[in-house]
Motif scaffolding. Structure first.
Motif, short mmCIF file in Angstrom:
data_model
loop_
_atom_site.label_atom_id
_atom_site.label_comp_id
_atom_site.label_asym_id
_atom_site.label_seq_id
_atom_site.Cartn_x
_atom_site.Cartn_y
_atom_site.Cartn_z
N PHE A 39 -3.01 4.42 0.49
CA PHE A 39 -2.79 3.01 0.16
C PHE A 39 -1.52 2.54 0.86
CE2 PHE A 39 -0.45 -0.11 -2.35
CZ PHE A 39 -1.39 -1.12 -2.49
N GLY A 40 -1.62 1.40 1.56
CA GLY A 40 -0.45 0.82 2.20
C GLY A 40 -0.76 0.38 3.61
N ASN B 222 12.35 -2.16 5.95
CA ASN B 222 11.55 -2.34 7.18
C ASN B 222 10.19 -2.98 6.88
OD1 ASN B 222 13.44 -0.69 8.98
ND2 ASN B 222 12.89 0.81 7.41
N ARG B 223 10.23 -3.98 6.00
CA ARG B 223 8.99 -4.61 5.57
C ARG B 223 8.33 -5.35 6.73
NH1 ARG B 223 7.36 -5.67 0.57
NH2 ARG B 223 9.46 -5.46 -0.32
N GLU B 224 7.05 -5.07 6.93
CA GLU B 224 6.26 -5.78 7.94
C GLU B 224 5.98 -7.21 7.46
OE1 GLU B 224 5.13 -4.60 10.88
OE2 GLU B 224 5.79 -2.51 10.68
N GLY B 225 5.95 -8.17 8.39
CA GLY B 225 5.51 -9.51 8.07
C GLY B 225 6.60 -10.47 7.65
N LEU B 226 7.88 -10.03 7.64
CA LEU B 226 8.95 -10.96 7.30
C LEU B 226 9.12 -11.98 8.43
CD1 LEU B 226 11.75 -8.68 5.81
CD2 LEU B 226 10.19 -10.18 4.57
N ALA B 227 9.39 -13.23 8.06
CA ALA B 227 9.67 -14.26 9.05
C ALA B 227 11.04 -14.01 9.68
CB ALA B 227 9.64 -15.63 8.40
N GLY C 206 -1.85 -11.10 -1.67
CA GLY C 206 -1.05 -9.92 -1.92
C GLY C 206 -0.53 -9.30 -0.63
N VAL C 207 0.57 -8.54 -0.75
CA VAL C 207 1.13 -7.83 0.40
C VAL C 207 1.38 -6.38 0.00
CG1 VAL C 207 2.16 -9.87 1.45
CG2 VAL C 207 3.47 -8.55 -0.22
N PHE C 208 1.28 -5.50 0.99
CA PHE C 208 1.51 -4.08 0.74
C PHE C 208 3.00 -3.81 0.49
CE2 PHE C 208 -2.50 -3.53 3.26
CZ PHE C 208 -3.21 -2.86 2.28
N PRO C 209 3.31 -2.75 -0.23
CA PRO C 209 4.70 -2.34 -0.43
C PRO C 209 5.18 -1.48 0.74
CG PRO C 209 3.28 -0.88 -1.67
CD PRO C 209 2.38 -1.90 -1.00
#
Length: 523
Positions: free
Chosen positions: A358-359, A395-400, A370-373
Motif C-alpha cells: 500500500f502506498g 519527501n511527499r509526492e504531489g506538493l505544489a 485521498g492521498v497516499f502517506p
C-alpha cells in the motif's frame, strides 16, 4: 528505601466490618477453611520502590488464606480501589501505583475469606516524594476530561543535549488530568513498549536489545538480539496472545546492480517471533525475499545502521527502515511500515510471502480526493480492516511548488477485492505542522484518536509552520506533544500535553504513547 511499618493495630473503616453478613460462601473455592474464620492481617509493610517515588510495594501475611483489596485516597478525598486479588493466599505482595508526587495519601487494606467473612481493615497515611530533578517537563495545554477516553497515558521520553543522551530515559504515565502518576527511569533512550496482562512492560532500546520491567522498575531480563541468533531488535515489539513477541530485526546483504554498476551493503528488515523472554528466535522472514532491493526511495542513503554494523561494513544503505509490524485482525497476517520504501506491506504470517503493498507505486489505487502517506509510522487496523496510520510526510509526492511539508494522522478503508483505497479521515493539527520522524496514532475506546507528534523540531529561521521558531533556541531542538482528538470531520482537540524546554537547548522526543485502563494489567 523508605519503609513505612504499619503497626499491628488496625482501624475500622467500614460500617459492619467484622460482621458475619458478608458475601455468600462460594462452594467452588476448594479451600479447607471454615467460612466463619475472619482473616487477620499480620506484619504489614509498605516499601518505596528504589526506582521511583511514585511506586510502592505492599507486603503482608494473613493467618488464613484470604483475598485482599487495596484502596487509596488523597487525604480528604473519596477512596478508590487500586487492586483486588482474585486468588486467596496467606502471603500477599501488591504494588501500590498510580500516585501523584508530593501528595498525602490514606491507604486501606481489606481482607475477606473465600467464604465471605471479612477481617478488620488496616489503614496507613503516607506522603509521596518529589519528582527527580532531571524529570522531563510535561505541560498540560488542553484538557476536556468529560470528552476524553478513560485511562492513563503511557509513554517513553528521550533526551537530546543536542545529540541523543544514551544514558538517560524515562517511562511515565499521566492520569486523566495530565498529572504524572507513575514513572521509572530507564537509564537509556526507551524504544517501543508493550504491556503484558500482568502489567509488566517489554521495552526495546538501542535498536539492538529488549528488556522486561515490572511496574516497580525491576528488570526481569535483558537480551541482545545478537546473542540469540538475529541481528537486531528495533522499532517494534508486539505481544502475541500466547505471550511470544513479534518484533523487527534486520540483516545485511551485499547487493549489486545499482546505477553505475555499484554494489552496496544494504540493510533490510526481517520479521521475527521470539519466545516470551527473548531467548529463542522461533520464526524469521526477510523483506529481501519479497521486495526489490534495487528500488531506491528517499532515505536509502541514510547512515542509520552504520554504528550497528560497523564491524562488518564501512558504510551501509538503509533500504527499507521498517518501524512497525502489527497483526491484521481480519486474517491474522502481518503488516509492516517500511518507511524508506513509502509502503505499508502485508506479509503472510505462515510463510513470509508478500500479499500486497500500500502506498506510492504500490498495489492499491486511491479513490476520490485521498492521498497516499509518505515515510509512515505505526499502522493499526480495526476489526473491519480499516487502517489508521501516522503519516510523517517526508519527501511527499504531489506538493505544489513552495508548499510546506505536513504531517497528519489518516485513516483509510482498503478494499482487498478491487485493490482500491478510500481516505476516510485525517487530522493535520489546529494549524499545519511537520514532524519529520517518529510518531503514532491510536484509536481509543470512545472513538477518539490519540496522536503522538513525537519528533517535532524547532527550526529557524522563517517558516509558516506553527511554533517552528522560538527566539533563543538552537536550530533543530526537538520537542514532542501528545494530543487526543475527536474523530469527526472537523476534529476537536480535547487533550494536549507538550514536552518542551524553551529555556535551554535540551530537547525531548517520544516514540509512541498508549492509553491504558490501568497499570495493573488486564485479566
Amino acid at each position: 528505601m523508605t519503609r513505612l511499618l504499619l503497626a499491628s493495630f488496625v482501624f475500622s473503616l467500614f460500617a459492619g466490618c467484622g460482621d458475619d453478613d458478608g458475601p455468600t460462601p462460594d462452594p467452588d473455592i476448594g479451600l479447607d477453611m471454615a467460612p466463619e474464620t475472619a482473616p487477620v492481617i499480620q506484619g504489614l509493610l509498605l516499601s518505596e520502590s528504589p526506582a521511583s517515588v511514585l511506586a510502592y510495594e505492599l507486603v503482608f501475611d494473613t493467618d488464613v488464606p484470604a483475598l485482599a483489596t487495596v484502596s487509596i485516597a488523597i487525604v480528604g478525598d473519596a477512596p478508590r480501589t487500586l487492586f483486588a486479588e482474585t486468588e486467596a493466599t496467606m502471603a500477599h505482595a501488591i504494588p501500590v501505583l498510580e500516585l501523584r508526587a508530593e501528595t498525602a495519601y490514606e491507604l486501606s487494606v481489606e481482607v475477606v475469606s473465600p467464604g465471605g467473612t471479612r477481617g478488620t481493615p488496616a489503614l496507613e497515611n503516607f506522603t509521596t516524594g518529589a519528582l527527580p530533578e532531571d524529570f522531563p517537563p510535561v505541560d498540560v495545554e488542553v484538557l476536556d476530561g468529560a470528552a476524553m477516553a478513560p485511562g492513563l497515558t503511557l509513554f517513553g521520553v528521550r533526551r537530546w543535549t543536542p545529540s541523543q543522551d544514551t544514558g538517560w530515559g524515562y517511562l511515565l504515565a499521566l492520569d486523566a488530568e495530565g498529572q504524572v502518576v507513575w514513572y521509572v527511569p530507564t537509564n537509556r533512550p526507551p524504544g517501543p513498549v508493550a504491556v503484558r496482562p500482568n502489567g509488566n512492560i517489554v521495552m526495546g532500546y538501542a535498536n539492538t536489545s529488549m528488556t522486561e520491567l515490572t511496574t516497580l522498575g525491576e528488570e526481569l531480563w535483558d537480551r541482545r538480539a545478537a546473542d540469540i541468533g538475529t541481528d537486531t531488535f528495533h522499532h517494534e515489539n508486539q505481544l502475541l496472545p500466547d505471550g511470544t513477541i513479534l518484533a523487527l530485526s534486520s540483516e545485511l546483504r551485499s547487493i549489486s546492480g545499482y546505477p553505475d554498476d555499484q554494489t552496496f551493503d544494504v540493510i533490510g528488515d526481517t520479521v521475527v517471533v521470539v519466545n516470551a523472554d527473548a531467548t529463542e528466535v522461533m520464526t524469521e522472514y526477510s523483506v529481501f525475499d519479497i521486495l526489490d532491493p534495487l528500488r531506491q526511495r528517499p532515505g536509502f542513503n541514510a547512515t542509520f545502521w552504520n554504528n550497528v554494523y560497523s564491524e562488518v561494513s564501512e558504510s551501509t544503505k538503509d533500504w527499507t527502515h521498517g518501524n512497525a509490524v502489527v497483526v491484521d485482525p481480519t486474517d491474522g497476517n502481518w503488516v509492516l511500515s517500511l518507511r524508506h520504501q513509502d509502503w505499508v506491506a502485508k506479509m503472510d504470517a505462515s510463510n513470509g510471502d508478500l500479499i500486497w503493498r500500500f502506498g506510492f507505486e504500490g498495489d492499491f489505487t486511491m479513490s476520490g480526493d485521498g492521498v497516499f502517506p509518505f515515510h509512515t509510522h505505526a499502522p493499526e487496523f480495526d476489526d473491519a480492516g480499516r487502517m489508521l496510520i501516522y503519516d510523517n510526510g517526508n519527501n511527499r509526492e504531489g506538493l505544489a511548488e513552495g508548499e510546506d511539508p505536513f504531517t497528519r494522522a489518516v485513516e483509510y478503508e482498503l478494499d482487498r477485492e478491487t485493490m482500491t483505497a478510500t481516505q476516510l479521515w485525517e487530522y493535520r493539527g489546529t494549524a499545519p505542522y511537520y514532524a519529520p520522524f517518529v510518531g503514532d496514532a491510536d484509536r481509543l475506546a470512545n472513538g477518539n484518536v490519540l496522536i503522538t507528534d513525537g519528533g517535532l523540531i524547532v527550526e529557524c529561521p522563517g517558516t509558516t509552520i506553527e511554533n517552528a521558531c522560538t527566539p533563543g533556541n538552537a536550530n533543530n531542538q526537538k520537542w514532542a506533544r501528545i494530543v487526543e482528538v475527536t474523530r469527526e470531520a472537523e476534529p476537536r482537540e480535547i487533550f494536549r500535553i507538550t514536552l518542551r524546554d524553551d529555556a535551554t537547548p535540551t530537547g525531548y522526543t517520544v516514540y509512541r504513547a498508549e492509553r491504558l485502563e490501568t497499570l495493573y494489567g488486564t485479566p
